[in-house]
Design a protein around this motif. Structure first.
Motif, mmCIF file in Angstrom:
data_model
loop_
_atom_site.group_PDB
_atom_site.id
_atom_site.type_symbol
_atom_site.label_atom_id
_atom_site.label_comp_id
_atom_site.label_asym_id
_atom_site.label_seq_id
_atom_site.Cartn_x
_atom_site.Cartn_y
_atom_site.Cartn_z
ATOM 1 N N MET A 66 0.798 -1.219 0.000
ATOM 2 C CA MET A 66 0.000 0.000 0.000
ATOM 3 C C MET A 66 0.834 1.273 0.000
ATOM 4 S SD MET A 66 -3.126 -0.847 -0.300
ATOM 5 C CE MET A 66 -3.795 0.799 -0.038
ATOM 6 N N ARG A 108 -8.578 2.898 2.994
ATOM 7 C CA ARG A 108 -8.047 2.778 1.633
ATOM 8 C C ARG A 108 -7.615 1.338 1.355
ATOM 9 N NH1 ARG A 108 -3.350 6.940 0.381
ATOM 10 N NH2 ARG A 108 -5.070 8.432 0.676
ATOM 11 N N ALA A 109 -6.958 0.726 2.348
ATOM 12 C CA ALA A 109 -6.508 -0.657 2.189
ATOM 13 C C ALA A 109 -7.684 -1.626 2.097
ATOM 14 C CB ALA A 109 -5.599 -1.040 3.358
ATOM 15 N N ASP A 153 -9.125 -1.206 -1.556
ATOM 16 C CA ASP A 153 -8.235 -1.447 -2.696
ATOM 17 C C ASP A 153 -8.264 -2.927 -3.091
ATOM 18 O OD1 ASP A 153 -5.938 -1.929 -4.333
ATOM 19 O OD2 ASP A 153 -5.014 -0.108 -3.586
ATOM 20 N N ASN A 173 -3.963 -3.951 -4.506
ATOM 21 C CA ASN A 173 -2.882 -4.132 -3.541
ATOM 22 C C ASN A 173 -3.381 -4.344 -2.116
ATOM 23 O OD1 ASN A 173 -0.725 -3.714 -5.449
ATOM 24 N ND2 ASN A 173 -1.284 -1.548 -5.440
ATOM 25 N N GLY A 174 -4.651 -4.014 -1.883
ATOM 26 C CA GLY A 174 -5.181 -4.074 -0.531
ATOM 27 C C GLY A 174 -5.987 -5.324 -0.245
#
Length: 423
Positions: free
Chosen positions: A9, A161-162, A165, A168-169
């Motif tokens: 992240m 955000r993670a 996502d 990538n999350g």
């Protein structure tokens, strides 16, 4: 093996950086460097997990320069040579040099000329104070920026955000996190985003999905995964304010054990900033002129705590709590300014006396501005009898000394001397 969530992240552009707006916000120094494409070598220092590596990778992503990472302690001079050769072939390389305070002299001597000609833009990362731990030869060729602990709000932004996502999350896992669990995650990691994201990933991947396929993260799960217990201290609820109130009242009441107890509750809740701010308030509101030295020591202790971060910050804070508890107390300055403000807000003001008005302009003398002002330094003892308050409130008294400490006793004596001379 998949890389950790915190690694995946990492921001790829400067706009993706969480926190550190004093460096990367609109119009701030690092953003200006990136937008003008005028990078210079720098040292970023601050606690672990606050974004030093993220800033470096975001700078590289925003400028499209090659980005390489080395460690000053474990990587060799030969590793540095590889990076320099790459820069000679392809142009500028951004080098994140972790633990830059451990750069030895042979590596330093090799690196310096490449920093000077701009072939290598070094971004040194360290948790140590660079003004103490880093060689002057490196310091003189870099700009030094302090990276500050992230706020709970910053960490919450990064966590959400993670969770969203899908590349990538953790977006594909359909994670649902209880509000109290999210609060605990953002607070208990003490501004360390790396710890927060890695704890979140462990919780998400080690929890069995519900029947609908979603993963439900509770407070108990987060407590286990970051190995810190939560207790009743909701930052938006009564418990939070009750603890802060009890903390100040215990110091005001000179109860060392109670004050240390409430400090410990704030620390365990991750409320370092709140504890620091409250100690500053207490020092000047409750101890004040009874012991000005304790006020100065409190400022120094708070600065040390902010530099150290938790857990070490508990040591200067505890020392300050004991100092303030056992100090003589005076709220005379606090009462004095509040009474003066009350008069102002009620319109009890009056005109500034003519002899005190500004006289630094042509025509002031004709208006009688500053004409009869007496300069105290021209008189014995640096004092001369003249009026300062507006005529309307010339007999007002705001400061009433409390003779609870040697310092304020001295002020009270001086004040009485002045009052006697005015008669």
């Amino acid at each position: 093996m998949q890389k950790p969530l915190a690694y995946r992240m990492r921001p790829t552009t400067i706009d993706d950086i969480v926190g550190q707006q004093h460096l990367v916000g609109e119009g701030k120094i690092i953003r200006r460097m990136v937008e003008a494409n005028m990078l210079s070598s720098m040292i970023l220092y601050g606690p672990p997990g606050t974004g030093k590596t993220s800033i470096a990778s975001a700078i590289a992503g925003s400028t499209h320069y090659a980005f390489r990472m080395l460690n000053a302690a474990t990587d060799t001079k030969k590793d540095l040579q590889v990076v320099v050769e790459e820069a000679k072939m392809s142009g500028t390389v951004i080098l994140l040099l972790d633990e830059v305070h451990r750069l030895d002299k042979p590596k330093q001597d090799f690196l310096l000329p490449h920093l000077e000609n701009g072939r290598i833009v070094m971004i040194g990362a360290t948790t140590e104070n660079p003004y103490i731990a880093i060689n002057p030869a490196i310091r003189s060729r870099t700009q030094i920026f302090e990276v500050k602990p992230l706020t709970e709000e910053d960490i919450e932004i990064a966590v959400n955000r993670a969770l969203q996502d899908t590349t990538n999350g953790l977006g594909e896992l359909n994670v649902k996190i209880d509000e109290e669990a999210l609060i605990h995650l953002t607070r208990a990691t003490n501004g360390d985003l790396r710890s927060a994201l890695n704890g979140l990933e462990l919780a998400s991947k080690s929890t069995k999905p519900d029947e609908d396929g979603s993963i439900h993260l509770t407070l108990n799960i987060l407590e286990e995964c970051i190995q810190k217990k939560a207790f009743s201290h909701d930052k938006d609820g009564d418990a939070h304010y009750d603890v802060i109130s009890a903390f100040q009242k215990s110091i005001r009441g000179s109860d060392v054990d109670a004050a240390l107890h409430y400090l410990a509750r704030l620390i365990e809740a991750g409320e370092l900033l709140i504890a620091c701010r409250r100690l500053l308030v207490i020092a000047y509101e409750d101890i004040g002129l009874a012991n000005p030295g304790a006020c100065s020591r409190t400022v120094s202790a708070v600065q040390a705590a902010e530099k150290l971060g938790l857990p070490e910050a508990r040591i200067p804070l505890a020392q300050t709590v004991i100092d303030l508890c056992l100090s003589p107390k005076s709220n005379s300055s606090y009462l004095g300014i509040d009474q003066a403000l009350a008069d102002i807000r009620q319109g009890n003001i009056g005109e500034v006396p003519d002899h005190l008005r500004d006289s630094h302009y042509q025509g002031a003398e004709k208006l009688g501005r500053g004409v009869s002002y007496k300069y105290p330094h021209d008189f014995p003892g640096g004092w001369v009898k003249q009026s300062y308050l507006p005529e309307k409130i010339k007999h007002k008294t705001y400061y009433l000394p409390k003779e609870t400490g040697k310092y304020e006793k001295g002020l009270a004596q001086r004040l009485q001397q002045i009052k006697n001379a005015k008669k």
